[in-house]
Design a protein around this motif. Structure first.
Motif, PDB file in Angstrom:
ATOM      1  N   LEU A  99     -61.652 -39.227 -45.643  1.00  0.00           N
ATOM      2  CA  LEU A  99     -63.101 -39.030 -45.609  1.00  0.00           C
ATOM      3  C   LEU A  99     -63.689 -39.537 -44.290  1.00  0.00           C
ATOM      4  O   LEU A  99     -63.253 -40.569 -43.776  1.00  0.00           O
ATOM      5  N   PRO A 100     -64.694 -38.832 -43.759  1.00  0.00           N
ATOM      6  CA  PRO A 100     -65.343 -39.311 -42.535  1.00  0.00           C
ATOM      7  C   PRO A 100     -66.067 -40.641 -42.801  1.00  0.00           C
ATOM      8  O   PRO A 100     -66.765 -40.777 -43.806  1.00  0.00           O
ATOM      9  N   GLN A 101     -65.883 -41.597 -41.908  1.00  0.00           N
ATOM     10  CA  GLN A 101     -66.416 -42.945 -42.101  1.00  0.00           C
ATOM     11  C   GLN A 101     -67.865 -43.105 -41.649  1.00  0.00           C
ATOM     12  O   GLN A 101     -68.488 -44.121 -41.930  1.00  0.00           O
ATOM     13  N   ARG A 102     -68.428 -42.124 -40.944  1.00  0.00           N
ATOM     14  CA  ARG A 102     -69.773 -42.281 -40.388  1.00  0.00           C
ATOM     15  C   ARG A 102     -70.794 -41.265 -40.893  1.00  0.00           C
ATOM     16  O   ARG A 102     -71.927 -41.258 -40.452  1.00  0.00           O
ATOM     17  N   ARG A 103     -70.389 -40.391 -41.813  1.00  0.00           N
ATOM     18  CA  ARG A 103     -71.342 -39.406 -42.325  1.00  0.00           C
ATOM     19  C   ARG A 103     -71.012 -39.059 -43.770  1.00  0.00           C
ATOM     20  O   ARG A 103     -69.935 -39.327 -44.265  1.00  0.00           O
ATOM     21  N   GLU A 104     -72.001 -38.449 -44.423  1.00  0.00           N
ATOM     22  CA  GLU A 104     -71.831 -38.026 -45.813  1.00  0.00           C
ATOM     23  C   GLU A 104     -70.906 -36.827 -45.914  1.00  0.00           C
ATOM     24  O   GLU A 104     -70.810 -36.028 -44.975  1.00  0.00           O
ATOM     25  N   THR A 105     -70.268 -36.700 -47.050  1.00  0.00           N
ATOM     26  CA  THR A 105     -69.456 -35.530 -47.361  1.00  0.00           C
ATOM     27  C   THR A 105     -70.139 -34.824 -48.530  1.00  0.00           C
ATOM     28  O   THR A 105     -70.238 -35.377 -49.627  1.00  0.00           O
ATOM     29  N   ALA A 106     -70.658 -33.626 -48.277  1.00  0.00           N
ATOM     30  CA  ALA A 106     -71.341 -32.865 -49.321  1.00  0.00           C
ATOM     31  C   ALA A 106     -70.316 -32.124 -50.171  1.00  0.00           C
ATOM     32  O   ALA A 106     -69.232 -31.775 -49.691  1.00  0.00           O
ATOM     33  N   PHE A 107     -70.667 -31.910 -51.438  1.00  0.00           N
ATOM     34  CA  PHE A 107     -69.775 -31.165 -52.320  1.00  0.00           C
ATOM     35  C   PHE A 107     -70.598 -30.344 -53.311  1.00  0.00           C
ATOM     36  O   PHE A 107     -71.745 -30.651 -53.603  1.00  0.00           O
ATOM     37  N   LEU A 108     -69.967 -29.301 -53.831  1.00  0.00           N
ATOM     38  CA  LEU A 108     -70.543 -28.452 -54.863  1.00  0.00           C
ATOM     39  C   LEU A 108     -69.395 -27.992 -55.749  1.00  0.00           C
ATOM     40  O   LEU A 108     -68.419 -27.421 -55.254  1.00  0.00           O
ATOM     41  N   ILE A 109     -69.508 -28.257 -57.032  1.00  0.00           N
ATOM     42  CA  ILE A 109     -68.502 -27.805 -57.992  1.00  0.00           C
ATOM     43  C   ILE A 109     -69.212 -26.928 -59.023  1.00  0.00           C
ATOM     44  O   ILE A 109     -70.141 -27.369 -59.691  1.00  0.00           O
ATOM     45  N   GLU A 110     -68.757 -25.687 -59.126  1.00  0.00           N
ATOM     46  CA  GLU A 110     -69.243 -24.745 -60.129  1.00  0.00           C
ATOM     47  C   GLU A 110     -68.016 -24.114 -60.777  1.00  0.00           C
ATOM     48  O   GLU A 110     -67.537 -23.076 -60.309  1.00  0.00           O
ATOM     49  N   PRO A 111     -67.488 -24.727 -61.830  1.00  0.00           N
ATOM     50  CA  PRO A 111     -66.264 -24.214 -62.446  1.00  0.00           C
ATOM     51  C   PRO A 111     -66.438 -22.804 -62.992  1.00  0.00           C
ATOM     52  O   PRO A 111     -67.510 -22.438 -63.475  1.00  0.00           O
ATOM     53  N   GLY A 112     -65.357 -22.028 -62.917  1.00  0.00           N
ATOM     54  CA  GLY A 112     -65.342 -20.684 -63.468  1.00  0.00           C
ATOM     55  C   GLY A 112     -65.263 -20.719 -64.985  1.00  0.00           C
ATOM     56  O   GLY A 112     -65.171 -21.775 -65.611  1.00  0.00           O
ATOM     57  N   ALA A 113     -65.258 -19.538 -65.585  1.00  0.00           N
ATOM     58  CA  ALA A 113     -65.291 -19.423 -67.048  1.00  0.00           C
ATOM     59  C   ALA A 113     -64.106 -20.122 -67.706  1.00  0.00           C
ATOM     60  O   ALA A 113     -64.268 -20.818 -68.712  1.00  0.00           O
ATOM     61  N   ALA A 164     -69.033 -24.237 -76.246  1.00  0.00           N
ATOM     62  CA  ALA A 164     -69.002 -23.523 -74.969  1.00  0.00           C
ATOM     63  C   ALA A 164     -69.844 -24.253 -73.930  1.00  0.00           C
ATOM     64  O   ALA A 164     -70.739 -25.034 -74.272  1.00  0.00           O
ATOM     65  N   LEU A 165     -69.534 -23.988 -72.684  1.00  0.00           N
ATOM     66  CA  LEU A 165     -70.368 -24.392 -71.552  1.00  0.00           C
ATOM     67  C   LEU A 165     -70.740 -23.109 -70.828  1.00  0.00           C
ATOM     68  O   LEU A 165     -69.902 -22.476 -70.202  1.00  0.00           O
ATOM     69  N   ARG A 166     -72.004 -22.725 -70.965  1.00  0.00           N
ATOM     70  CA  ARG A 166     -72.437 -21.472 -70.342  1.00  0.00           C
ATOM     71  C   ARG A 166     -72.591 -21.629 -68.843  1.00  0.00           C
ATOM     72  O   ARG A 166     -72.305 -20.714 -68.084  1.00  0.00           O
ATOM     73  N   LYS A 167     -73.086 -22.779 -68.431  1.00  0.00           N
ATOM     74  CA  LYS A 167     -73.273 -23.059 -67.006  1.00  0.00           C
ATOM     75  C   LYS A 167     -72.835 -24.493 -66.764  1.00  0.00           C
ATOM     76  O   LYS A 167     -72.977 -25.354 -67.623  1.00  0.00           O
ATOM     77  N   LEU A 168     -72.328 -24.741 -65.560  1.00  0.00           N
ATOM     78  CA  LEU A 168     -71.965 -26.099 -65.163  1.00  0.00           C
ATOM     79  C   LEU A 168     -71.995 -26.160 -63.646  1.00  0.00           C
ATOM     80  O   LEU A 168     -71.349 -25.360 -62.969  1.00  0.00           O
ATOM     81  N   ARG A 169     -72.774 -27.097 -63.140  1.00  0.00           N
ATOM     82  CA  ARG A 169     -72.932 -27.243 -61.684  1.00  0.00           C
ATOM     83  C   ARG A 169     -73.053 -28.730 -61.367  1.00  0.00           C
ATOM     84  O   ARG A 169     -73.834 -29.445 -61.995  1.00  0.00           O
ATOM     85  N   PHE A 170     -72.266 -29.164 -60.391  1.00  0.00           N
ATOM     86  CA  PHE A 170     -72.266 -30.559 -59.962  1.00  0.00           C
ATOM     87  C   PHE A 170     -72.354 -30.549 -58.436  1.00  0.00           C
ATOM     88  O   PHE A 170     -71.446 -30.093 -57.762  1.00  0.00           O
ATOM     89  N   GLU A 171     -73.503 -31.030 -57.916  1.00  0.00           N
ATOM     90  CA  GLU A 171     -73.742 -30.952 -56.476  1.00  0.00           C
ATOM     91  C   GLU A 171     -74.250 -32.288 -55.974  1.00  0.00           C
ATOM     92  O   GLU A 171     -75.105 -32.918 -56.598  1.00  0.00           O
ATOM     93  N   GLY A 172     -73.717 -32.707 -54.839  1.00  0.00           N
ATOM     94  CA  GLY A 172     -74.167 -33.974 -54.287  1.00  0.00           C
ATOM     95  C   GLY A 172     -73.448 -34.326 -53.005  1.00  0.00           C
ATOM     96  O   GLY A 172     -72.934 -33.454 -52.300  1.00  0.00           O
ATOM     97  N   SER A 173     -73.387 -35.640 -52.752  1.00  0.00           N
ATOM     98  CA  SER A 173     -72.725 -36.099 -51.541  1.00  0.00           C
ATOM     99  C   SER A 173     -72.045 -37.437 -51.802  1.00  0.00           C
ATOM    100  O   SER A 173     -72.420 -38.190 -52.698  1.00  0.00           O
ATOM    101  N   LEU A 174     -71.051 -37.708 -50.980  1.00  0.00           N
ATOM    102  CA  LEU A 174     -70.302 -38.953 -51.018  1.00  0.00           C
ATOM    103  C   LEU A 174     -70.481 -39.601 -49.655  1.00  0.00           C
ATOM    104  O   LEU A 174     -70.152 -39.002 -48.630  1.00  0.00           O
ATOM    105  N   ALA A 175     -71.053 -40.810 -49.641  1.00  0.00           N
ATOM    106  CA  ALA A 175     -71.375 -41.460 -48.368  1.00  0.00           C
ATOM    107  C   ALA A 175     -70.700 -42.826 -48.279  1.00  0.00           C
ATOM    108  O   ALA A 175     -70.593 -43.537 -49.278  1.00  0.00           O
ATOM    109  N   PRO A 176     -70.251 -43.193 -47.073  1.00  0.00           N
ATOM    110  CA  PRO A 176     -69.665 -44.528 -46.908  1.00  0.00           C
ATOM    111  C   PRO A 176     -70.726 -45.605 -47.076  1.00  0.00           C
ATOM    112  O   PRO A 176     -71.867 -45.440 -46.648  1.00  0.00           O
TER     113      PRO A 176
END
Length: 187
Positions: free
Chosen positions: A16-30, A44-56
């Motif tokens: 992971l980069p030590q000086r900046r955030e790492t953005a992510f987006l997870i949208e699992p398929g069916a 069931a899970l009709r929709k699922l979305r996980f979005e954010g960032s990981l920062a040092p």
């Protein structure tokens, strides 16, 4: 969840980069949503979305800030009808070296729950999908109910016997009547 986390959602801390955030987006398929729903006991899970960032944070810590959005279908605990729940919540996890967590001195010793429930031990890998599934598990209603569903008294008995009712199981329910009866005899 077993073997459903893809490599792209498992981040090696050393990479992971030590000086900046790492953005992510997870949208699992069916197929992934179906597996996650099964693991969590949802229909069931009709929709699922996980979005954010990981920062040092500091010399050896990491902070994950994300939003979790999901539409889950669960069975009503009373009628077993499908109940749809929309979840929109923020997720905060702070990954720190294990020595900063204050582990119990003796294995099996009682410990109090820490006030800060966002702390997690930092390992070699941060599994974003595992964090998403844990956050979803905590956000799902434990006892989903359909609108208007009410749990009435259930009465069961074999033929020829008197049914045992909820009121019969309350040990102090008859004490007031007994007291009144004894007071009447004493007068």
């Amino acid at each position: 969840m077993t073997n459903s986390a893809s490599q792209s959602h498992r981040l090696r801390v050393a990479d992971l980069p030590q000086r900046r955030e790492t953005a992510f987006l997870i949208e699992p398929g069916a197929a992934s949503r179906e597996a996650i729903a099964g693991e969590l006991g949802a229909e069931a899970l009709r929709k699922l979305r996980f979005e954010g960032s990981l920062a040092p944070r500091g010399k050896s810590g990491w902070e994950l800030k994300a939003t979790l959005g999901a539409t889950a279908v669960q069975s009503c605990i009373v009628t077993l009808e499908p109940v749809t729940t929309r979840i929109d919540t923020t997720v905060l996890r702070r990954f720190v070296p294990e020595e900063h967590l204050g582990t119990p001195e003796v294995a099996g010793a009682e410990t109090e729950m820490p006030e800060d429930d966002s702390l997690e031990p930092l390992g070699d890998v941060i599994d974003l999908e595992a964090v998403m599934i844990e956050a979803l598990s905590l956000a799902l209603p434990s006892y989903p109910r359909a609108d208007g569903a009410a749990l009435d008294e259930a009465v069961f008995a074999e033929d020829g016997t008197e049914p045992l009712r909820d009121a019969d199981l309350k040990p102090f329910a008859g004490l007031a009547a007994l007291r009144d009866k004894l007071q009447d005899k004493g007068e």
